[in-house]
Motif scaffolding. Structure first.
Motif, PDB file in Angstrom:
ATOM      1  N   TRP A  70       1.275  -4.136   5.518  1.00 27.99           N
ATOM      2  CA  TRP A  70       0.004  -4.274   5.714  1.00 27.99           C
ATOM      3  C   TRP A  70      -0.044  -4.019   7.570  1.00 27.99           C
ATOM      4  CZ3 TRP A  70      -3.282  -2.767   2.622  1.00 27.99           C
ATOM      5  CH2 TRP A  70      -3.027  -2.997   1.426  1.00 27.99           C
ATOM      6  N   LEU A 124      -3.817 -13.127   2.911  1.00 29.03           N
ATOM      7  CA  LEU A 124      -2.737 -13.055   2.131  1.00 29.03           C
ATOM      8  C   LEU A 124      -2.294 -14.419   1.432  1.00 29.03           C
ATOM      9  CD1 LEU A 124       0.169 -11.369   4.442  1.00 29.03           C
ATOM     10  CD2 LEU A 124      -1.132 -10.563   2.658  1.00 29.03           C
ATOM     11  N   ASP A 171       0.016  -7.124  -7.589  1.00 26.51           N
ATOM     12  CA  ASP A 171       0.607  -6.291  -6.690  1.00 26.51           C
ATOM     13  C   ASP A 171       0.279  -6.622  -5.170  1.00 26.51           C
ATOM     14  OD1 ASP A 171       1.797  -4.137  -5.372  1.00 26.51           O
ATOM     15  OD2 ASP A 171       1.176  -2.656  -6.611  1.00 26.51           O
ATOM     16  N   TYR A 172       1.098  -6.836  -4.261  1.00 31.71           N
ATOM     17  CA  TYR A 172       0.626  -7.359  -2.827  1.00 31.71           C
ATOM     18  C   TYR A 172       0.289  -6.001  -2.128  1.00 31.71           C
ATOM     19  CZ  TYR A 172       1.908 -12.304  -3.017  1.00 31.71           C
ATOM     20  OH  TYR A 172       1.795 -13.718  -3.631  1.00 31.71           O
ATOM     21  N   CYS A 173       0.967  -4.868  -2.488  1.00 31.37           N
ATOM     22  CA  CYS A 173       1.007  -3.737  -1.526  1.00 31.37           C
ATOM     23  C   CYS A 173       0.209  -2.639  -2.159  1.00 31.37           C
ATOM     24  CB  CYS A 173       2.463  -3.208  -1.509  1.00 31.37           C
ATOM     25  SG  CYS A 173       3.348  -4.589  -0.442  1.00 31.37           S
ATOM     26  N   VAL A 182       5.883  -7.665   2.821  1.00 29.92           N
ATOM     27  CA  VAL A 182       4.440  -7.601   2.553  1.00 29.92           C
ATOM     28  C   VAL A 182       3.743  -7.536   3.768  1.00 29.92           C
ATOM     29  CG1 VAL A 182       2.407  -8.681   1.459  1.00 29.92           C
ATOM     30  CG2 VAL A 182       4.445  -8.459   0.077  1.00 29.92           C
ATOM     31  N   THR A 192       1.261 -16.161  -7.115  1.00 29.93           N
ATOM     32  CA  THR A 192       1.109 -15.048  -7.578  1.00 29.93           C
ATOM     33  C   THR A 192       0.187 -15.021  -8.660  1.00 29.93           C
ATOM     34  OG1 THR A 192       2.714 -14.503  -9.153  1.00 29.93           O
ATOM     35  CG2 THR A 192       3.248 -13.987  -6.677  1.00 29.93           C
TER      36      THR A 192
END
Length: 542
Positions: free
Chosen positions: A195, A105, A73-75, A191, A110
């Motif tokens: 951030w 990042l 989960d990038y967020c 993404v 993934t």
């Protein structure tokens, strides 16, 4: 949500960026693993060192097969490291201290636990069927081409559900995203926006040259044996037997980087790309930082090699840079979380380590320092049963992996975990040599390595020519490398003896006044300077 910090468009140029490996920096809750709250607690140390920014290695939700470089989960923040609220507090405190915040990042791949991959592997016709690199087998059932994984073996893994292979340049559990598919690019740019809205000032882009694979999946050619070298992968890894002509470094990456830069520009955020290529690193850096519309900086591997950066090596590197990428902006580093710490890798004495530190602060480009480097930490010696790194476990004992550079930061030497944690055990052990070099032990000692780093960073900050001035061609004579830096009315002469025997260097014509005496700079006399072993001469034109 954290307010975006106001900054100039060129804040990154010449900046000193301190890399934090969050698992090992500071544990705030006693579970033996570092976390975001722990980082916040120790930011004063980094500000006191004189750094301009921090780079935090991944803290996103992850199954931790590759310790955060496998994102699910990038967020969001993995509970192991805390919460988004913890991250917001970290950013706010960093900005109070004048520190920019860059985060890592991982956009090339993934985790196989990411919902995107779960949906992609479900069928060949679903909404995310094309989000990863899938390919049919050859008629005999073997993988579609000869590409190899950095972590050993084929870069292709069979998936019984789709009856296809998927690409993984790293672990089998790290499937590669298909950036040829525009919805994937759009999702990754979102993404970055997420951030940036939380106040980050930039990104370190992991494996930036792996984003695209050849759309025709052509075989890589072989690499002649004398050229098989890599700063991360040992020679025992067959990955080094190929020229990675088609599995990475694809031209389509340039257009994606332009899209990425357009996302950064409104907030003056900066990006530094990790160029994982032992053969073409400087050339790729030239491409990726050209034109002012892609990334601002790249993180080349030339000074991360096992071979010591002698005067000859440094001179050759900068000669290549001047020829291949004269306008590129590098971000130099000697150590990071993937390499053996340079004090051990190059067999440096205390004096040698200090000389290389001062040199680093005088080079054109930005700088990355890796946590613990400022203490003079050597590589930690670990037993096989202590290893966590899948890479080290795979290639033991010929290659001991990356854990020796990832052990906890020693803050105080008065307990087994050196002040890193109040718990009973850390995720990696703290060795006795590291406890003896703790922050507490060095903080009050003007002769310590920590004190030298503080002086070196202060010297760089005090001289604009060192931060972003021009650098003339290097001169190399024996163990001595010398060059001039200039900006406005300031011109500096910098000479370094990268050997343990005495040497002499001639200064350029004109009048020069010694500077940097706090760094051991020799005073020139009669147009020449005598350099002790590992000595330097730093002078300003009068």
């Amino acid at each position: 949500m954290t307010q975006v910090m106001q900054k100039s468009a060129d804040w990154w140029r010449g900046a000193v960026i301190y890399q934090i490996y969050p698992r090992s920096f500071m544990d705030s809750n006693g579970d033996g693993v570092g976390d975001l709250a722990g980082i916040t607690e120790r930011l004063d140390h980094i500000a006191g060192l004189g750094a301009d920014a921090i780079w935090i290695s991944p803290f996103f939700t992850s199954p931790m097969k590759d310790f955060g470089y496998d994102v699910s989960d990038y967020c969001d923040v993995d509970p192991l490291f805390g919460s988004l609220a913890d991250f917001d507090r970290l950013v706010a405190r960093a900005h109070e201290l004048g520190l920019m915040v860059m985060i890592d990042l991982v956009l090339s791949h993934t985790s196989d636990k990411h919902p995107w991959f779960a949906e992609s592997r479900r069928s060949r016709t679903g909404p995310k069927a094309d989000w990863y690199v899938w390919a049919d087998p050859k008629p005999d059932g073997t993988p579609p081409n000869n590409w190899l994984s950095v972590f050993g073996g084929s870069a292709w893994a069979w998936d019984a559900r789709r009856e296809q292979y998927y690409l993984h340049n790293f672990l089998t559990s790290q499937p590669d995203l298909n950036l040829h598919h525009m919805p994937v690019q759009d999702a990754l740019l979102d993404v970055a926006r997420f951030w940036l809205a939380r106040g980050v000032d930039g990104f370190r882009l992991d494996t930036i040259n792996f984003y695209f694979a050849d759309k025709y999946l052509r075989d890589n050619p072989s690499l002649p044996e004398p050229l098989r070298n890599d700063s991360i992968a040992p020679k025992v890894n067959p990955y080094n037997h190929q020229i990675h002509l088609f599995s990475k470094n694809q031209p389509e990456n340039l257009e994606f980087l332009k899209r990425f830069r357009a996302v950064l520009n409104p907030t003056n955020a900066a990006a530094v790309g990790e160029v994982g290529d032992a053969q073409r690193g400087l050339e790729i850096m030239a491409e990726y930082t050209s034109g002012g519309d892609k990334v601002q900086m790249c993180y080349p591997f030339e000074l991360l090699q096992p071979k010591r950066a002698t005067a000859e090596v440094v001179g050759e590197t900068f000669a290549r840079l001047a020829k291949t990428a004269p306008d590129a902006w590098p971000c130099w580093s000697y150590s990071n979380h993937d390499t053996v710490r340079h004090v051990t890798r190059w067999g440096l004495s205390d004096a040698g380590a200090r000389a290389y530190t001062t040199l680093l602060m005088c080079l054109r480009g930005s700088v990355c320092l890796y946590q613990g480097e400022e203490l003079g930490l050597p590589e930690a010696e670990l037993a096989y049963e202590d290893l966590q790194d899948p890479y080290g476990i795979e290639f033991w004992p010929e290659f001991k992996g990356r854990d020796g550079a990832r052990t906890p930061m020693p803050w105080a030497g008065d307990n087994a975990l050196a002040g890193f944690s109040a718990g009973e055990k850390a995720w990696l052990p703290v060795t006795a040599p590291h406890r003896a070099l703790s922050v507490a032990a060095e903080a009050g000692d003007p002769g310590s390595m920590l004190a030298h780093y503080r002086r070196a960073l202060a010297f760089r900050r005090a001289h604009p020519a060192l931060r972003d001035g021009a650098q003339e061609a290097m001169a190399v004579s024996g163990d001595v490398v010398s060059f001039r830096r200039a900006r406005g009315d300031e011109e500096l002469f910098c000479a370094f003896n990268l050997g343990d025997g005495p040497a002499e260097v001639a200064l350029p014509a004109g009048d020069w006044r010694v500077v940097g005496t706090e760094l051991g700079s020799a005073t020139p006399e009669g147009g020449r300077a005598r350099l002790a072993g590992w000595g330097c001469c730093l002078a300003r034109r009068v």
